[in-house]
Design a protein around this motif. Structure first.
Motif, short mmCIF file in Angstrom:
data_model
loop_
_atom_site.label_atom_id
_atom_site.label_comp_id
_atom_site.label_asym_id
_atom_site.label_seq_id
_atom_site.Cartn_x
_atom_site.Cartn_y
_atom_site.Cartn_z
N TYR A 126 -5.86 5.36 -5.42
CA TYR A 126 -5.29 6.24 -6.29
C TYR A 126 -6.29 7.57 -6.06
O TYR A 126 -5.96 8.79 -5.95
CB TYR A 126 -4.75 6.26 -7.40
CG TYR A 126 -4.57 7.45 -8.09
CD1 TYR A 126 -3.04 8.11 -7.93
CD2 TYR A 126 -5.25 7.90 -9.36
CE1 TYR A 126 -2.85 9.16 -8.50
CE2 TYR A 126 -4.58 9.26 -9.88
CZ TYR A 126 -3.90 9.73 -9.50
OH TYR A 126 -3.18 11.08 -10.11
N LEU A 162 -0.20 6.12 1.02
CA LEU A 162 -0.50 4.89 0.14
C LEU A 162 -1.33 3.85 0.88
O LEU A 162 -2.27 3.24 0.75
CB LEU A 162 0.41 4.73 -0.78
CG LEU A 162 -0.02 3.51 -1.66
CD1 LEU A 162 -1.15 4.12 -2.70
CD2 LEU A 162 1.32 3.19 -2.84
N ARG A 215 -7.12 8.46 -2.51
CA ARG A 215 -6.25 9.60 -2.28
C ARG A 215 -6.40 10.84 -2.73
O ARG A 215 -6.13 11.85 -2.08
CB ARG A 215 -4.93 8.86 -2.67
CG ARG A 215 -3.74 9.35 -1.66
CD ARG A 215 -2.46 8.79 -2.01
NE ARG A 215 -1.19 9.23 -1.65
CZ ARG A 215 -0.10 9.10 -2.12
NH1 ARG A 215 0.12 8.03 -2.76
NH2 ARG A 215 0.73 9.69 -1.72
#
Length: 133
Positions: A26, A73, A29
């Motif tokens: 996360y 993702l 990203r």
């Protein structure tokens, strides 16, 4: 010490490692995305029309590159898994300084997790005093 010597030690280390991979994916990203390359911001914000919003400078010899978003993702999970398992294929690399920091933290936590997993396996596979005698 009790957690790493128990029968659930490998499961505990594996769950912690997996949680770290999800968390760092996360953050990687978030560190790699450029808001000016996202669809809602691309045409509304006048700042996104500026040259510095699309062309980034690495700071080394004035080298510039055009930023592309790897916001998938699966790409984030792949690079973080490769980094944390110390495989490091190199097909995806961090492009920003904050992305490199996330990858560095991930590498450190991955090495520690691999060491803890090895220690947990060693503890499970070693003979106890009851088994020897």
């Amino acid at each position: 010490k009790v957690i790493l010597n128990g029968p659930w030690a490998t499961v505990f280390v594996g769950v912690v490692w997996g949680f770290n991979i999800l968390l760092m994916s996360y953050w990687w990203r978030a560190a790699e995305v450029s808001m000016c390359l996202q669809e809602p911001h691309m045409h509304q914000d006048p700042e996104c029309d500026e040259r510095h919003a699309k062309i980034w400078n690495l700071g080394v010899d004035g080298e510039e590159f055009t930023k592309t978003n790897d916001t998938y993702l699966w790409n984030a999970l792949w690079i973080i898994w490769c980094t944390s398992s110390t495989v490091g294929y190199g097909d995806l690399t961090p492009q920003t300084h904050s992305g490199r920091i996330v990858a560095g933290i991930t590498a450190f936590v991955g090495v520690c997790s691999a060491a803890l997993l090895t220690a947990a396996f060693s503890s499970v596979l070693s003979w106890s005093s009851l088994e020897i005698g």
